[in-house]
Scaffold this active site. Sequence first.
Site, PDB file in Angstrom:
ATOM      1  N   ASP A   1      46.583   3.272  41.059  1.00  0.00           N
ATOM      2  CA  ASP A   1      46.836   3.844  39.736  1.00  0.00           C
ATOM      3  C   ASP A   1      47.053   2.702  38.752  1.00  0.00           C
ATOM      4  OD1 ASP A   1      47.139   5.745  37.786  1.00  0.00           O
ATOM      5  OD2 ASP A   1      49.172   6.317  38.325  1.00  0.00           O
TER       6      ASP A   1
ATOM      7  N   GLU B   1      37.632  -5.374  33.721  1.00  0.00           N
ATOM      8  CA  GLU B   1      37.312  -4.395  34.746  1.00  0.00           C
ATOM      9  C   GLU B   1      38.337  -4.472  35.881  1.00  0.00           C
ATOM     10  OE1 GLU B   1      35.198  -2.388  34.038  1.00  0.00           O
ATOM     11  OE2 GLU B   1      33.859  -3.306  32.614  1.00  0.00           O
TER      12      GLU B   1
ATOM     13  N   ASP C   1      43.621   7.251  41.014  1.00  0.00           N
ATOM     14  CA  ASP C   1      44.126   8.086  39.919  1.00  0.00           C
ATOM     15  C   ASP C   1      43.807   7.418  38.587  1.00  0.00           C
ATOM     16  OD1 ASP C   1      45.340  10.127  38.584  1.00  0.00           O
ATOM     17  OD2 ASP C   1      47.379   9.678  39.242  1.00  0.00           O
TER      18      ASP C   1
ATOM     19  N   HIS D   1      51.532   5.088  41.529  1.00  0.00           N
ATOM     20  CA  HIS D   1      51.985   5.423  40.179  1.00  0.00           C
ATOM     21  C   HIS D   1      53.407   4.920  39.946  1.00  0.00           C
ATOM     22  CE1 HIS D   1      52.868   7.722  36.562  1.00  0.00           C
ATOM     23  NE2 HIS D   1      53.946   8.191  37.167  1.00  0.00           N
TER      24      HIS D   1
END
Length: 774
Positions: free
Chosen positions: A545, A583, A615, A749
Amino acid sequence: MSAEPVAFAETPLALRPGVGTEGRRVELLTNYYSFRLLNNIPISQYAVDYEPELPAESNDLRRKIWGLARESINQRLGESIFNNTTAYGVNHVEGPLQFQAEFEGVNYKVILRSTMQFTTKNVPQNAVQFFNVLFRKAMRSLRLNQIGRKYFDASRAVVQNHHNLEIHPGFSTSIGMTVDDLLLHIDVAHRVLRLDSVLDAFYHIRKEGRGDFQTEAKRLLHDHSVLTRYNNRTYRVTDIDFNKNPDTKMSDSETQTFREYYASKYNKRIKDGEQPLLVVEQRRTKDRIYLVPELCSLTGLTDDMRRDFQLMKDMGQHTRLKPTDRLREGTGLVTSILGHDTASKVLANFNITISDRPKAMEGRVLPDEKVWFQTESTIDSRTADFWNNLRKAGHVRKAIRLSNWMVVHSDRDSDRRVAADFVQALERLGRDYHIEVDRPQMVVTRDSRAQGFLSTLEAELTPAVQIVVILLPPNLKDSYGEIKRVCCKTRPIPSQVVLVKTLQRQNAMMAVCTKVLFQMNVKLGGHLWALDVKLPYKSMVVGVDVYHDKGSANRSVVGFCASTNSHFTSYFSLVAFQDRNQELAHCLRSCMKQALQKFFTLNNFLPECIIVYRDGVSESQLKHLVEFEVNQFKAAFSEMGDNYDPRFMEVVVQKRITTRFFLSGGRDVENPLPGTVIDTGVVHPENYDFYLISQSVRQGSVTPTHYNVIYDNTKMPPDVIQRLSHKLCFLYYNWPGSIRVPAAVQYAHKLAYLVGQCIKEEPHQRLSELLYYL
């Protein structure tokens, strides 16, 4: 099929290998409605060219020229829709058509060439936009306030004066092709407006005196939307001009001031003549619009408002709709369109109608999961509460002894008592759950300010300490980030921060301490429970994430968490910093290589199969991931040896979606059961995706999670990845049941958020094998 908005990427994504078969079949409804051509009469598509040729960026000029020629064009095409370089018409004409239009003294030719015909059964991707343009035209007839792809009804606004808020109900809509048909997606949306003006917010900043006014004002409005109530339009603020005020002339060529303009145009009397002006920069033209703060309302919620339990509860009564009410709202919109003379005519002109019944389809409910505590238990996923299961079992799955731990607190008498009670509670709970809790080292900081706690941690923490618990006075809750920075970087020790007032709540001490003990056990490498996860190969699961730091416009944090055991309960965690425009592939290659090296060190073999759950990616970025990230993961595999070529799958996890499913039966509908999988009906026509409902909700309508398999050479059937994804949703140790995403994703996350919000730099590598960020 994603509903935000539907725009499937034309990329070499993984193709659907079939559908799953495991589970009990159930009948479902969804918030999609069939969009049909009457009698299957086709629509004709035309390429539009101009002589003289127009520059690529001249879309405004194209629209003006088309408007001048529209009457002549419609005589040949019947009703038509124009979209810059493409037009659609009811009538089909083979040969090139030419039309004349004069604009600002220039004679233009509008040239139309037929390119294809299609019906709602064979809509090419580049023609889906036609149906969206047509539907938006029909929606405008309902006189709703359009913001982006959403429509709001100010006449149904709910005012909450005690919270200084106004809630406008509305809809989000989109149209796209699915595996079965062309479908209209409708979901309920809500818009929150503040009753006070932007100027009121400026006054509040001055009154509080928190930092430099100009800096704080810009921070408040950075990339924020405001509503101008005099014309009911929304603007995104790009800057504040402190050199302009309402008595400034509107431009160098005009004599009228902003104050005079608003008085004559909108009959608005501006009271504060010293307020700065808000700047809105037009995206295409870069022209600037100036707004008066006094006439603008703030939209959305602040972080403080989101933390206000009563406010969110009161809002939820209007925004968290029950399944029956949510479905009724969507169907009601369709009924309004079909019953509205102008809106229905817009569709009828193209022989289009909308089904007034939501689309029905079949789903499957996966079997209940077997969860291991001390012994194996079968868990009813509808009522899963692992705290109760742990209480009954009296044993966590893997306990870590607290043999050398520390408690830091202030020297206030009340804090000393709380600290003693806290330790006593953990010792008692340790006996209940078979977690050995030795007496901790009690450290008192004589300085109750934030710096006192930080200095104490710097001085007292040594590598021998397993974990430190900091009991923080309420006035220091904002020091959380600084404390975590010390404990994750300069003194790398797992830490647990607890507010003293949380432990002082009546009858809450034991419940809070139970959760704290479980968290401490997990942060030290313990496991609260496990699941029987059987895969055909020795596998590693990875969660990725990205956290974007709003305070640092050019920096993002990538969280990378890779499993290191067969039950997917232990993780090796890394973070990487990068420029926002860089990137992700540049850091994922290194992260994957380090994770594989750690996996080999701990297991003495490399995984045969690697599954990455990714995610934070929108539908339009899927091609980007295949082109960059997948290749970088493969490059990392090759660096582990010439013969290492594991089976590999990358799955994009999308949880911010508006697709909903409803369990049909009787007059009312209900939320589907946890474990419900949908891989037919509203999924992509070709690509490999599915929806999974993995948790139960007590209020409102449950939101499914959309899984897009963008790369797959594992040759595992869909049932395997669907069942694995559901199982992993039970393995997040900060919640006593299943969550919406696989645990690896949620861990990534939490890691990225902690580092981005608090630590601001890479944590010490000593912590990389622990879930220290929970």
